[in-house]
Enzyme design. Structure first.
Site, PDB file in Angstrom:
ATOM      1  CG  ASP A 126      -5.608  16.263-119.942  1.00 24.53           C
ATOM      2  OD1 ASP A 126      -5.330  17.433-120.955  1.00 24.53           O
ATOM      3  OD2 ASP A 126      -5.534  15.334-120.667  1.00 24.53           O
ATOM      4  CD  GLU A 184      -4.640  17.592-126.038  1.00 25.38           C
ATOM      5  OE1 GLU A 184      -4.262  17.886-127.220  1.00 25.38           O
ATOM      6  OE2 GLU A 184      -3.964  16.991-125.280  1.00 25.38           O
TER       7      GLU A 184
END
Length: 375
Positions: A83, A146
């Site tokens: 991400d 994350e």
């Protein structure tokens, strides 16, 4: 052995795949198809998706059998997160005229955090394969979420992984640099409930929630507490007309510490001051504490540090073990019993529109990972 043109081309391709947090599906599908087409065992960690219900994908795990004289060594994990932060959709990358950097067009972040780490892993695999290099069993772990709380790393299904040592490719700096420690992190959110009253007619019958909050804050030790511990108040919200004694004030604050006991003491201090203030004024306190990071600090005898330092010594790299106060996937992996450190991926100015990839460091850091897994 690192193919510069291929590695940079792959990075340019990856940053153009939209994958802001909770929307990693396209990135996950790309990696699943890429490694499946190469003949590797590829798994999507459905359990991580269930534990992060807002996400539209799960962690992706790729398994490479060991090869040659190193085939029976312990399994090593290479990890990067899929991400990116916002604004991260529609990235238009380009190489600067001097050939030193990759940048975005300035309307979005670049996404080197952490597409650089993913590109490094893809290049490592390509080098191993085309040069028929011996290596231990490898597992590539690509995580979700994350940037919004280390969600994928905490939620990873460890039954799907054999490795107990991981190198997370997500840091800054050049070869030899490693992040070896990180903090406990507590979010404290809540509200103080007083009693509304007309501020001009009968203020003495009310309880001002913002006055209670002010009392608590005035007695708190804040900002830098000691060398390991910090505390910050980010939000105090009280939105009433001036003729109303405000009934509710909401707040949000954080405590982070590299030392678990110091962090707990500071957390208790914050709660105690809130509780004392509401008792003094006859108000009510409601609050939640969420711990999203767990402190770790690897010592030199830790297996992952020993392996990395030995590689640095063999190749005359200046080892630098850094302790940081921010969060990385190492916190989640360590929590799950996997010894991990963060290695440099080659990016800088992360989370900013000025984010860029330092091409030379990106390539040099790929080489150090190849050394790590082939020696």
């Amino acid at each position: 052995m690192v193919n510069k043109e291929r590695a940079i081309s792959k990075f340019l391709e990856l940053v153009q795949i939209d994958s802001v947090s909770y929307n990693e599906r396209e990135m996950a599908d790309y990696l699943i198809h890429y490694f499946t087409d190469l003949g590797y065992e590829v798994l999507e960690d459905k359990g991580s998706n269930e534990k992060v219900p807002l996400a539209n994908a799960g962690n992706v795990i790729v398994k490479l059998p060991g090869k040659g004289t190193l085939a029976h060594q312990e399994t090593l994990i290479l990890e990067a997160h899929m991400d990116t932060v916002e604004p991260g959709n529609g990235v238009k990358p380009s190489i600067t005229a001097d050939g030193k950097y990759v940048v975005s067009d300035g309307s979005t972040i670049l996404g080197a955090d952490d597409k650089a780490g993913i590109a490094q892993i893809l290049e490592v695999e390509a080098v191993l394969r085309e040069n028929n290099l011996d290596h231990p069993p490898l597992e590539f772990l690509f995580t979700i979420g994350e940037e919004v709380g280390i969600l994928g790393a905490f939620a990873v299904d460890t039954d799907l992984l054999q490795g107990k040592i991981a190198f997370v490719l997500d840091g800054g700096g050049g070869p030899g640099t490693a992040i070896i420690g990180g903090p406990d992190y507590y979010d404290i959110t809540g509200k103080i409930i007083g009693k509304a009253a007309h501020a001009g007619v009968s203020p003495d019958t009310g309880i001002s929630s913002i006055q209670v909050m002010s009392e608590a804050i005035s007695n708190m030790t804040l900002l830098k507490i000691d060398e390991n511990t910090t505390t910050n108040i980010g939000k105090v919200i009280c939105n009433y007309p001036t003729n109303v004694v405000p009934e509710v004030t909401t707040f949000a604050m954080e405590v982070r510490s590299l030392d678990r006991e110091s962090g707990k003491r500071q957390l208790n201090h914050i709660i105690e001051e809130l509780e004392k203030a509401v008792v003094k004024f006859g108000a009510t306190l409601e609050y939640d504490v969420n711990q999203s990071l767990f402190a770790y600090h690897h010592t030199d005898d830790n297996p992952v540090i020993k392996r990395f330092k030995a590689m640095c010594a063999r190749h005359d790299l200046d080892y630098q073990g850094i302790v940081m106060r921010g969060g990385t996937d190492v916190s989640g992996l360590t929590f799950n019993g996997i010894d991990a450190i963060v290695l440099a991926a080659g990016g800088e100015n992360g989370h900013e529109l000025q984010e860029r990839l330092i091409i030379d460091e990106f390539l040099q850091n790929i080489q150090q990972v190849i050394w790590l897994v082939t020696e």
